[in-house]
Design an enzyme around this catalytic site. Structure first.
Site, PDB file in Angstrom:
ATOM      1  N   GLU A 134       3.952  -5.470   6.507  1.00 44.34           N
ATOM      2  CA  GLU A 134       2.962  -4.721   7.301  1.00 44.34           C
ATOM      3  C   GLU A 134       2.031  -5.636   8.082  1.00 44.34           C
ATOM      4  O   GLU A 134       1.707  -6.731   7.619  1.00 44.34           O
ATOM      5  CB  GLU A 134       2.073  -3.918   6.341  1.00 44.34           C
ATOM      6  CG  GLU A 134       2.504  -2.489   6.110  1.00 44.34           C
ATOM      7  CD  GLU A 134       2.234  -1.575   7.289  1.00 44.34           C
ATOM      8  OE1 GLU A 134       1.571  -2.003   8.252  1.00 44.34           O
ATOM      9  OE2 GLU A 134       2.691  -0.436   7.255  1.00 44.34           O
ATOM     10  N   ASP A 135       1.557  -5.156   9.234  1.00 45.46           N
ATOM     11  CA  ASP A 135       0.516  -5.881   9.980  1.00 45.46           C
ATOM     12  C   ASP A 135      -0.835  -5.168   9.874  1.00 45.46           C
ATOM     13  O   ASP A 135      -1.824  -5.675  10.395  1.00 45.46           O
ATOM     14  CB  ASP A 135       0.888  -6.005  11.462  1.00 45.46           C
ATOM     15  CG  ASP A 135       0.826  -4.661  12.165  1.00 45.46           C
ATOM     16  OD1 ASP A 135       1.320  -3.667  11.586  1.00 45.46           O
ATOM     17  OD2 ASP A 135       0.284  -4.587  13.282  1.00 45.46           O
ATOM     18  N   LYS A 187      -4.689   0.615  13.280  1.00 48.17           N
ATOM     19  CA  LYS A 187      -3.320   0.158  12.993  1.00 48.17           C
ATOM     20  C   LYS A 187      -2.761   0.887  11.769  1.00 48.17           C
ATOM     21  O   LYS A 187      -3.421   0.952  10.728  1.00 48.17           O
ATOM     22  CB  LYS A 187      -3.286  -1.349  12.773  1.00 48.17           C
ATOM     23  CG  LYS A 187      -3.484  -2.146  14.056  1.00 48.17           C
ATOM     24  CD  LYS A 187      -3.341  -3.640  13.810  1.00 48.17           C
ATOM     25  CE  LYS A 187      -3.518  -4.413  15.116  1.00 48.17           C
ATOM     26  NZ  LYS A 187      -3.520  -5.872  14.880  1.00 48.17           N
ATOM     27  N   GLY A 188      -1.570   1.413  11.914  1.00 46.13           N
ATOM     28  CA  GLY A 188      -0.910   2.090  10.805  1.00 46.13           C
ATOM     29  C   GLY A 188      -1.320   3.553  10.655  1.00 46.13           C
ATOM     30  O   GLY A 188      -0.783   4.268   9.824  1.00 46.13           O
ATOM     31  N   TRP A 237      -4.804   3.565  23.777  1.00 49.72           N
ATOM     32  CA  TRP A 237      -6.012   4.184  23.198  1.00 49.72           C
ATOM     33  C   TRP A 237      -7.252   3.752  23.956  1.00 49.72           C
ATOM     34  O   TRP A 237      -8.166   4.538  24.189  1.00 49.72           O
ATOM     35  CB  TRP A 237      -6.172   3.808  21.723  1.00 49.72           C
ATOM     36  CG  TRP A 237      -5.345   4.593  20.767  1.00 49.72           C
ATOM     37  CD1 TRP A 237      -4.525   4.094  19.798  1.00 49.72           C
ATOM     38  CD2 TRP A 237      -5.269   6.034  20.649  1.00 49.72           C
ATOM     39  NE1 TRP A 237      -3.945   5.129  19.085  1.00 49.72           N
ATOM     40  CE2 TRP A 237      -4.386   6.309  19.587  1.00 49.72           C
ATOM     41  CE3 TRP A 237      -5.864   7.093  21.325  1.00 49.72           C
ATOM     42  CZ2 TRP A 237      -4.077   7.623  19.196  1.00 49.72           C
ATOM     43  CZ3 TRP A 237      -5.552   8.412  20.942  1.00 49.72           C
ATOM     44  CH2 TRP A 237      -4.672   8.656  19.895  1.00 49.72           C
ATOM     45  N   ASP A 266       7.381  -1.997   8.310  1.00 48.98           N
ATOM     46  CA  ASP A 266       6.600  -1.306   9.326  1.00 48.98           C
ATOM     47  C   ASP A 266       7.245  -1.667  10.677  1.00 48.98           C
ATOM     48  O   ASP A 266       8.064  -2.596  10.756  1.00 48.98           O
ATOM     49  CB  ASP A 266       5.149  -1.784   9.252  1.00 48.98           C
ATOM     50  CG  ASP A 266       4.295  -1.182  10.346  1.00 48.98           C
ATOM     51  OD1 ASP A 266       4.417   0.033  10.596  1.00 48.98           O
ATOM     52  OD2 ASP A 266       3.515  -1.930  10.983  1.00 48.98           O
ATOM     53  N   LEU A 267       6.893  -0.949  11.716  1.00 45.16           N
ATOM     54  CA  LEU A 267       7.498  -1.221  13.034  1.00 45.16           C
ATOM     55  C   LEU A 267       6.513  -1.900  13.996  1.00 45.16           C
ATOM     56  O   LEU A 267       6.676  -3.075  14.349  1.00 45.16           O
ATOM     57  CB  LEU A 267       8.007   0.096  13.641  1.00 45.16           C
ATOM     58  CG  LEU A 267       8.463   0.033  15.099  1.00 45.16           C
ATOM     59  CD1 LEU A 267       9.711  -0.829  15.250  1.00 45.16           C
ATOM     60  CD2 LEU A 267       8.737   1.435  15.636  1.00 45.16           C
ATOM     61  N   ASP A 268       5.480  -1.136  14.401  1.00 47.09           N
ATOM     62  CA  ASP A 268       4.539  -1.640  15.419  1.00 47.09           C
ATOM     63  C   ASP A 268       3.781  -2.848  14.877  1.00 47.09           C
ATOM     64  O   ASP A 268       3.046  -2.741  13.888  1.00 47.09           O
ATOM     65  CB  ASP A 268       3.534  -0.529  15.775  1.00 47.09           C
ATOM     66  CG  ASP A 268       4.212   0.722  16.318  1.00 47.09           C
ATOM     67  OD1 ASP A 268       5.043   0.592  17.234  1.00 47.09           O
ATOM     68  OD2 ASP A 268       3.928   1.830  15.822  1.00 47.09           O
ATOM     69  N   LYS A 328      -0.636   6.394   5.758  1.00 43.95           N
ATOM     70  CA  LYS A 328      -1.184   5.172   5.162  1.00 43.95           C
ATOM     71  C   LYS A 328      -2.716   5.263   5.260  1.00 43.95           C
ATOM     72  O   LYS A 328      -3.209   5.769   6.259  1.00 43.95           O
ATOM     73  CB  LYS A 328      -0.684   3.938   5.941  1.00 43.95           C
ATOM     74  CG  LYS A 328       0.853   3.837   5.968  1.00 43.95           C
ATOM     75  CD  LYS A 328       1.328   2.823   7.007  1.00 43.95           C
ATOM     76  CE  LYS A 328       2.850   2.885   7.158  1.00 43.95           C
ATOM     77  NZ  LYS A 328       3.405   1.992   8.181  1.00 43.95           N
ATOM     78  N   SER A 354      -5.939   8.703  14.430  1.00 43.27           N
ATOM     79  CA  SER A 354      -6.508   7.637  15.272  1.00 43.27           C
ATOM     80  C   SER A 354      -7.497   8.243  16.265  1.00 43.27           C
ATOM     81  O   SER A 354      -8.595   7.702  16.472  1.00 43.27           O
ATOM     82  CB  SER A 354      -5.395   6.920  16.053  1.00 43.27           C
ATOM     83  OG  SER A 354      -4.524   6.252  15.183  1.00 43.27           O
ATOM     84  N   LYS A 364      -2.541  10.172  25.690  1.00 40.19           N
ATOM     85  CA  LYS A 364      -2.384   8.793  25.188  1.00 40.19           C
ATOM     86  C   LYS A 364      -0.912   8.489  24.956  1.00 40.19           C
ATOM     87  O   LYS A 364      -0.402   7.427  25.316  1.00 40.19           O
ATOM     88  CB  LYS A 364      -3.188   8.615  23.891  1.00 40.19           C
ATOM     89  CG  LYS A 364      -3.067   7.238  23.263  1.00 40.19           C
ATOM     90  CD  LYS A 364      -1.942   7.147  22.237  1.00 40.19           C
ATOM     91  CE  LYS A 364      -1.743   5.757  21.687  1.00 40.19           C
ATOM     92  NZ  LYS A 364      -0.707   5.690  20.661  1.00 40.19           N
ATOM     93  N   THR A 378       4.581  -3.621  19.864  1.00 37.61           N
ATOM     94  CA  THR A 378       4.097  -2.314  20.332  1.00 37.61           C
ATOM     95  C   THR A 378       2.695  -1.980  19.817  1.00 37.61           C
ATOM     96  O   THR A 378       2.058  -1.069  20.354  1.00 37.61           O
ATOM     97  CB  THR A 378       5.092  -1.206  19.946  1.00 37.61           C
ATOM     98  OG1 THR A 378       5.598  -1.504  18.632  1.00 37.61           O
ATOM     99  CG2 THR A 378       6.243  -1.133  20.918  1.00 37.61           C
ATOM    100  N   SER A 416       7.543   3.467   9.193  1.00 39.30           N
ATOM    101  CA  SER A 416       6.525   3.470  10.249  1.00 39.30           C
ATOM    102  C   SER A 416       5.895   4.857  10.362  1.00 39.30           C
ATOM    103  O   SER A 416       6.570   5.868  10.180  1.00 39.30           O
ATOM    104  CB  SER A 416       7.188   3.118  11.585  1.00 39.30           C
ATOM    105  OG  SER A 416       6.301   3.382  12.648  1.00 39.30           O
ATOM    106  N   ALA A 417       4.613   4.885  10.719  1.00 35.77           N
ATOM    107  CA  ALA A 417       3.919   6.159  10.934  1.00 35.77           C
ATOM    108  C   ALA A 417       4.240   6.743  12.306  1.00 35.77           C
ATOM    109  O   ALA A 417       3.824   7.851  12.632  1.00 35.77           O
ATOM    110  CB  ALA A 417       2.411   5.936  10.822  1.00 35.77           C
TER     111      ALA A 417
HETATM  112  C1  BG6 Z   1       1.725   3.250  13.731  1.00 35.50           C
HETATM  113  C2  BG6 Z   1       0.776   2.484  14.616  1.00 35.50           C
HETATM  114  O1  BG6 Z   1       2.867   2.491  13.511  1.00 35.50           O
HETATM  115  O2  BG6 Z   1       2.104   4.481  14.366  1.00 35.50           O
HETATM  116  C3  BG6 Z   1      -0.410   3.338  15.014  1.00 35.50           C
HETATM  117  O3  BG6 Z   1       0.328   1.329  13.913  1.00 35.50           O
HETATM  118  C4  BG6 Z   1       0.072   4.645  15.627  1.00 35.50           C
HETATM  119  O4  BG6 Z   1      -1.212   2.623  15.914  1.00 35.50           O
HETATM  120  C5  BG6 Z   1       1.029   5.340  14.659  1.00 35.50           C
HETATM  121  O5  BG6 Z   1      -1.021   5.491  15.919  1.00 35.50           O
HETATM  122  C6  BG6 Z   1       1.578   6.639  15.241  1.00 35.50           C
HETATM  123  O6  BG6 Z   1       2.368   6.334  16.356  1.00 35.50           O
HETATM  124  P1  BG6 Z   1       2.920   7.400  17.413  1.00 35.50           P
HETATM  125  O7  BG6 Z   1       3.932   6.601  18.208  1.00 35.50           O
HETATM  126  O8  BG6 Z   1       3.561   8.508  16.620  1.00 35.50           O
HETATM  127  O9  BG6 Z   1       1.771   7.862  18.212  1.00 35.50           O
HETATM  128 MG    MG Z   2       2.004  -1.828  12.275  1.00 35.50          MG
END
Ligand code: BG6
Ligand code: MG
Length: 225
Positions: A170-171, A45-46, A25, A9-11, A146, A52, A78, A17, A116-117
């Site tokens: 993952e976090d 998260k995720g 948010w 995962d990234l964030d 996810k 979200s 956002k 991040t 990552s999402a």
């Molecule tokens: C995930 C984050 O990695 O990416 C979420 O944990 C976030 O918080 C999702 O909403 C989507 O990210 P982005 O950058 O496409 O808005």
């Molecule tokens: Mg994450």
């Protein structure tokens, strides 16, 4: 187990991040009269950008009040704020232990894949100086989010790996659930009481504890494998 791929995962795993997502948010929610706190944020998260937003609107009991057009605008606002927070992102913001782990994986020819999402992921990897350290980056567009396993299964497929011989890191609770639904070994970064409850096989409080050796040891100690 012959490790075939590690899916990241990234964030909140590679860099901080996840905190920026929360701040952006929170500000957007406040503008429309909704309070969110860190405990609620665990549920975001995720989770994809639009999903979200849905969860925030439901939380504030305002989901009936916004048209699709207005929702797109709120999500865009956002993201604009979030992207502005990324402006100073640089290689020194990579969490400790990550560059070392990527080096160890490369040395042992184990592909590292980004699962990552986030649609901002390629840009973030670029800023962190990690863009060429991943064998593949899964494009989350059009893939069920996810906790569905799809993004991790896609990552394994891109690496030519059998999911049973993959580790996911993952976090997010939704992320751990996704890894387990993909039948992979799940490593959580964060709070054991949250991530353990979601099915993490092992939880570290910091990425500094990640290494190829520690991962292989954790897998070996897991009786289910
Ligand atoms: C995930 C984050 O990695 O990416 C979420 O944990 C976030 O918080 C999702 O909403 C989507 O990210 P982005 O950058 O496409 O808005
Ligand atoms: Mg994450």
């Amino acid at each position: 187990m012959k490790l075939q791929a590690v899916l990241f995962d990234l964030d909140g795993v590679i860099t901080d991040t996840a905190e920026y997502h929360y701040l952006a948010w929170k500000q957007m929610a406040e503008q429309i009269g909704i309070e969110i706190d860190r405990a609620f944020n665990e549920q975001l998260k995720g989770i994809s950008r639009m999903e979200s937003l849905e969860r925030i609107l439901v939380h504030g009991r305002k989901d009936g009040q916004y048209s699709m057009e207005q929702r797109r605008q709120l999500a865009a606002d956002k993201n604009k704020h979030y992207v502005s927070l990324l402006a100073g992102l640089a290689p020194e913001h990579v969490y400790p232990g990550i560059v070392e782990l990527l080096g160890q994986l490369a040395e042992h020819h184990v592909p590292a894949v980004l699962t990552s999402a986030s649609k901002n992921a390629p840009q973030i990897l670029e800023s962190l100086g990690l863009a060429d350290r991943f064998y593949a980056i899964v494009d989350p567009d059009g893939i069920p989010g996810k906790p569905a396993p799809d993004i991790f299964l896609k990552g394994a497929e891109l690496a030519g790996a059998d999911p049973r011989y993959c580790i996911g890191i993952e976090d997010a609770q939704a992320g751990i659930e996704a890894i387990k639904a993909a039948r992979m070994f799940a490593v959580g970064i964060g709070k054991p009481e949250l991530l353990g409850a979601s099915g993490a096989d092992i939880v570290y409080d910091s990425t500094v504890k990640l290494s190829l050796t520690s991962l292989l040891q954790a897998v070996k100690q897991d009786s289910s494998l």
